[in-house]
Design an enzyme around this catalytic site. Structure first.
Site, short mmCIF file in Angstrom:
data_model
loop_
_atom_site.label_atom_id
_atom_site.label_comp_id
_atom_site.label_asym_id
_atom_site.label_seq_id
_atom_site.Cartn_x
_atom_site.Cartn_y
_atom_site.Cartn_z
N HIS A 378 0.80 -1.24 0.00
CA HIS A 378 0.00 0.00 0.00
C HIS A 378 0.82 1.27 0.00
O HIS A 378 0.24 2.36 -0.01
CB HIS A 378 -0.92 0.04 1.22
N LYS A 568 -8.67 13.80 5.15
CA LYS A 568 -7.83 12.61 5.07
C LYS A 568 -6.84 12.71 6.22
O LYS A 568 -6.74 13.76 6.86
CB LYS A 568 -7.10 12.55 3.73
N ARG A 569 -6.09 11.64 6.50
CA ARG A 569 -5.06 11.73 7.52
C ARG A 569 -4.13 12.91 7.24
O ARG A 569 -3.88 13.25 6.09
CB ARG A 569 -4.25 10.43 7.57
N LYS A 574 0.67 14.49 1.83
CA LYS A 574 -0.66 14.82 1.31
C LYS A 574 -0.82 16.32 1.11
O LYS A 574 -1.78 16.77 0.49
CB LYS A 574 -1.74 14.28 2.26
N THR A 676 -8.51 6.97 -1.55
CA THR A 676 -9.87 6.45 -1.74
C THR A 676 -10.92 7.52 -1.46
O THR A 676 -12.05 7.40 -1.93
CB THR A 676 -10.12 5.21 -0.84
N LYS A 680 -14.67 8.45 -3.31
CA LYS A 680 -15.94 8.69 -2.60
C LYS A 680 -16.55 10.02 -3.05
O LYS A 680 -17.76 10.12 -3.28
CB LYS A 680 -15.71 8.71 -1.09
O1 73E Z 1 -2.81 5.80 -0.70
C1 73E Z 1 -3.32 5.12 0.42
C2 73E Z 1 -4.22 3.99 -0.06
O2 73E Z 1 -5.34 4.49 -0.73
C3 73E Z 1 -2.19 4.56 1.27
O3 73E Z 1 -1.41 5.63 1.77
C4 73E Z 1 -2.76 3.77 2.43
O4 73E Z 1 -3.55 2.69 1.87
C5 73E Z 1 -4.67 3.15 1.12
C6 73E Z 1 -5.46 1.93 0.67
O5 73E Z 1 -4.76 1.19 -0.27
C7 73E Z 1 -1.71 3.21 3.30
N1 73E Z 1 -1.78 3.11 4.64
C8 73E Z 1 -0.64 2.53 5.03
N2 73E Z 1 0.11 2.30 3.99
N3 73E Z 1 -0.57 2.74 2.90
C9 73E Z 1 -0.26 2.23 6.41
C10 73E Z 1 1.05 1.91 6.72
C11 73E Z 1 1.41 1.61 8.02
C12 73E Z 1 0.46 1.63 9.02
C13 73E Z 1 -0.85 1.96 8.72
C14 73E Z 1 -1.22 2.24 7.41
#
Ligand code: 73E
Length: 843
Positions: A378, A568-569, A574, A676, A680
């Protein structure tokens, strides 16, 4: 005796389905029975929360037989099962989701209404299961919904944290974190299963057994208690299971103490092993490397893999097996999907159980493991990639360290055979880095699976060309793309019922499970009545959000203004700070030209910062201070309003998303794997202003570049600029408005009580190695916003583009994503057949 229709009673007048009267009577009866027998209250003493619980139990009753039937059906057909393993599930509230998916929403509405209760007020009393940080945890929740809707025999496995993501309060502009005790009231949706307790082991050492086998001894044991929650599919009588594990001390844990007679201390100290599932780590896209987190990851993995093997042994395929279970077909009966590397230990745990417990040979065990497991990545952010210190790892999981050593040797052997002379490559590709003294969980995940995927096309391409390049060259056939998706049930049907109704009147309700059908809306793009209806629905959603914010946060916003939203976070990549610089510039322009006719804007921010992330928290404070300065300035009037919304999460998102006009997706190209919230907002008729990053690229492809506001460096340009040397000062010196905005922050215009408050932000913005190149994209961002403003002045043209965006959102359904996983990775077949209704006979 029916009460007057309250203004926020809007679901009452939905056109979807007329309630069947006998159901309404039945709902009332069951509701009263639960209030009496389950909650043990009468109406003189019942609280609103008691009413919520009574209705939740009433709805749950409708799930139960479907749930049991689904399990029976899955046992009977013994199709391949899909296991989704994730450290996070950001589920949100369950009540309205269950009602909608079961199709009983109207009966329940009506029954409550007749009893003088308001379903929407009761829904607000459910504490949400916020067991996730951001996109990754919400994706897991959307995927469970789609897997059930597509009739897959699928199970989610996760942890039942006592405390999910913290509650965020904004106090004097600063983020404060408060624990969120979501289990304070018993959760009506979960069922504990103490009879299926699973032991999980830590520490100890490995010895050579007499028969030449390795034996893990002197470990301590913690028990994993399963809690099951129902995952209903949409209108298909399927109810799948999400199984969350909670840590329970084993009595043996304090055996010595118990024996020494220190009974009180022995019992008291049990709580320390129960700390394993106490709290979710509140970091998104960041790895803290703490041992408790490693314990959590192993806890999930060990309990789940043991459970999966146990289910395989109990399955039909093994009915006739007496003693020795045959594992040859295991990969044809189970697919395990790793949601990032967090559950990567699955690779080694499956190996351990197959070799040490089930007595398989190493080669066969590794073959089975690889064919069973698949891995989703991710993020490419280096600070998020999990690497455990060898010492810590080896001490906590000695047997697993040995097995990783074996896997690594086997892997490097293959690398050496393919590139005999390439020592550097071997060094780059080792799972265990002896120099850094780290275990690389990303590499372990790739080596231990048959499929690896990124979460948007661009991200999947970058995976292959950057962090996983060597691994791609070794096994190109493993690498895939699976662009993320969102569930159209929660993110349109439930959160935006008026838009859902409007769409349904035009194209029928097929879109609910086949979102591509939305493209039929293109036929109505010039339909004047439809345009007006879309405008009305958006306006009413904005009004509703305004009233909600007024009531709950005492925030005043004007529904006649454009809602320009970045929720978003909070993370530097970002670039909420870029948005903030833009806001300051808009403010300065109005001040410099107070008579100019501009559109009214409400700029909405929201999102949590990790509690230890200083810069992100300072950015929140800056946004809040800018918001304050703007609102206190009499020259500004109602032309500009800036708000930072407290405690953004699934429930608040359900209120904000339907009201969005403009969706801010402005990460530096190459850093947002997918995103995401972009999907939405598009689905709810928001237009995107965004960089060519993550899934924005595909949104642009789907809707066409005339219907989206793109700007900024492409990934390739970012790369070239980094190569050449990014020089922040150049941009600063050459753009007067940018310079002014930064100087105002520097000079304390937004923090007169402490002029140096934001000096760290100013300093980092101007550093030549500022990682997120904010200033490089500023000018184009401003220009893109001018195009937005131009279009917004023409309400009809704007709305046509909204319609085209909704019509083009079909690709971003999680149903589409899950179909692709099913076909290309899991080798299972979705079905749109309904299971028999619960009153039909046993399957
Ligand atoms: O871009 C997003 C993505 O839409 C991405 O940053 C996020 O995953 C979403 C779903 O695919 C994400 N979160 C984490 N890594 N990618 C993450 C890493 C460590 C701890 C918690 C979350």
């Amino acid at each position: 005796h029916a009460p007057a229709l309250k203004e926020n009673n809007y679901k009452q007048i939905s056109i979807r389905g007329i309630p069947l009267l006998e159901n309404v009577e039945e709902v009332k009866k069951v509701f009263n029975r639960h209030l009496h027998f389950t909650i043990v209250k009468d109406r003189d003493v019942a609280t609103d929360h008691d009413y919520y619980e009574s209705i939740a139990y009433t709805v749950r009753d409708h799930l139960v037989s479907r749930w049991i039937r689904t399990n029976q059906y899955h046992f009977e057909t013994d199709q391949k099962r899909v296991y989704y393993l994730s450290l996070e599930y950001h589920m949100g509230r369950a009540l309205s989701n269950c009602m909608i998916n079961l199709g009983i929403e109207n009966s329940v509405d009506e029954a409550l209404y007749e009893m003088g209760l308001n379903i929407e007020e009761l829904e607000e009393l459910e504490s949400e299961a916020a067991l996730g940080n951001g996109g990754l945890g919400r994706l897991a929740a959307c995927y469970l919904d789609s897997m059930a809707t597509l009739g897959l025999s699928a199970y989610g496995y996760g942890l039942r944290y006592d405390y999910g993501i913290f509650a965020q309060k904004i106090e004097d502009g600063y983020q404060k974190e408060y624990p969120e005790n979501w289990l304070r009231y018993a959760c009506p949706w979960e069922i504990s299963r103490p009879e299926f307790l699973v032991p999980v082991q830590y520490y100890g050492k490995v010895i050579d057994d007499k028969d030449g086998k390795k034996k893990w001894v002197e470990y301590i044991t913690v028990h994993a208690m399963p809690y099951d929650s129902p995952i209903p599919g949409y209108n298909n009588n399927v109810v799948n299971t999400l199984r969350l594990w909670s840590a329970k001390a084993s009595e043996k844990f304090n055996f010595a103490l118990f024996n020494s007679g220190d009974y009180i201390r022995a019992v008291a100290e049990q709580s320390s092993s129960e700390d394993i599932t106490r709290v979710l780590y509140p970091n998104d896209d960041f790895d803290e490397g703490k041992i408790l987190r490693l314990k959590q990851e192993y806890f999930l993995v060990s309990a789940s893999v043991q459970d999966i093997i146990a289910r395989y042994k109990r399955s039909k395929i093994n009915l006739k097996a007496d003693q020795q279970v045959d594992f040859t077909n295991f990969p044809d009966k189970a697919a395990i999907q790793l949601n990032d590397t967090h559950p990567a230990l699955s690779v080694v745990e499956l190996m351990r159980l197959l070799i040490d417990v089930e007595n398989l040979g190493w080669d066969q065990a590794f073959d089975i493991t690889k064919r069973t497991i698949a891995f989703t990545n991710h993020t490419l952010l280096p600070e998020a990639l999990e690497k455990w210190p060898i010492d810590m790892f080896q001490k906590l999981l000695p047997r697993h360290f040995q097995l990783i050593t074996d896997i690594n040797a086997h892997h490097l052997d293959i690398v050496q055979k393919k590139w005999p002379e390439d020592k550097e490559r071997m060094k780059r590709m080792t799972i265990i880095d002896d120099e850094a003294k780290k275990v690389n969980m990303g590499y372990l995940s790739v080596v231990g699976s048959h499929a690896v995927n990124g979460v948007a096309q661009m991200h999947s391409d970058l995976l292959k060309s950057t962090i996983m390049k060597d691994f791609y060259e070794l096994n190109p056939e493993k690498f895939q793309n699976k662009t993320n998706g969102i569930t159209p049930r929660r993110w349109l049907l439930i959160c935006n019922p008026d838009l859902a109704d409007l769409i349904t009147t035009k194209i029928g309700e097929g879109w609910i499970t086949d979102l591509a059908q939305l493209k039929q809306l293109r036929d109505y793009v010039d339909d004047e009545q439809f345009i007006r209806d879309i405008q009305r629905v958006k306006f009413e959603n904005k009004e509703r959000l305004s009233k909600f914010l007024k009531k709950n946060f005492n925030v005043n916003i004007n529904p006649n203004s454009m809602f320009d939203v970045q929720v978003k976070r909070l993370h530097e990549y970002k670039r909420q700070l870029l948005n903030c610089l833009r806001v300051i510039t808009v403010y300065n322009r109005i001040k410099a030209n107070p008579d100019k006719d501009v559109i009214q804007r409400t700029i909405i921010f929201g999102g949590k910062a990790a509690p230890g992330y200083k810069t992100a928290k300072l950015i929140i404070k800056l946004i809040c201070n800018v918001a304050r300065t703007v609102s206190e300035d009499p020259v500004i009037g109602d032309r500009l309003r800036v708000v930072f919304l407290e405690n953004y999460g699934v429930s608040l998102a359900e209120k904000i998303i339907p009201a969005v006009d403009l969706s801010e997706q402005i990460s530096l190209a190459g850093l947002e794997a997918s995103g995401t919230s972009n999907m939405k907002m598009m689905l709810n008729g928001g237009l995107t202003i965004g960089t060519m990053d993550g899934a924005n690229v595909e949104i642009c492809e789907e809707v066409g570049k005339d219907n989206i506001f793109t700007f900024g460096l492409t990934y390739k340009e970012v790369d070239e600029l980094r190569e050449k040397g990014y020089n922040a000062k150049d941009y600063y010196e050459h753009n007067a408005e940018l310079k002014q905005a930064i100087e105002q922050i520097r000079d304390g215009v937004f923090s007169p009580e402490d002029p140096n408050l934001f000096s760290d932000i100013v300093k980092s913005l101007l550093e030549s190695d500022e990682k997120f190149m904010l200033l490089a994209d500023y000018e184009e961002y401003m220009k893109a916003h001018e195009r937005v403003e131009q279009l917004y002045k023409d309400g009809t043209e704007w709305t046509k583009k909204c319609i085209l965006n909704i019509a083009a959102a079909g690709k971003f359904s999680s149903d589409r994503a899950i179909r692709e996983y099913a076909k290309d990775i899991w080798n299972v077949t979705p079905t749109d057949k309904k299971l028999p209704s619960p009153d039909a006979g046993r399957p």
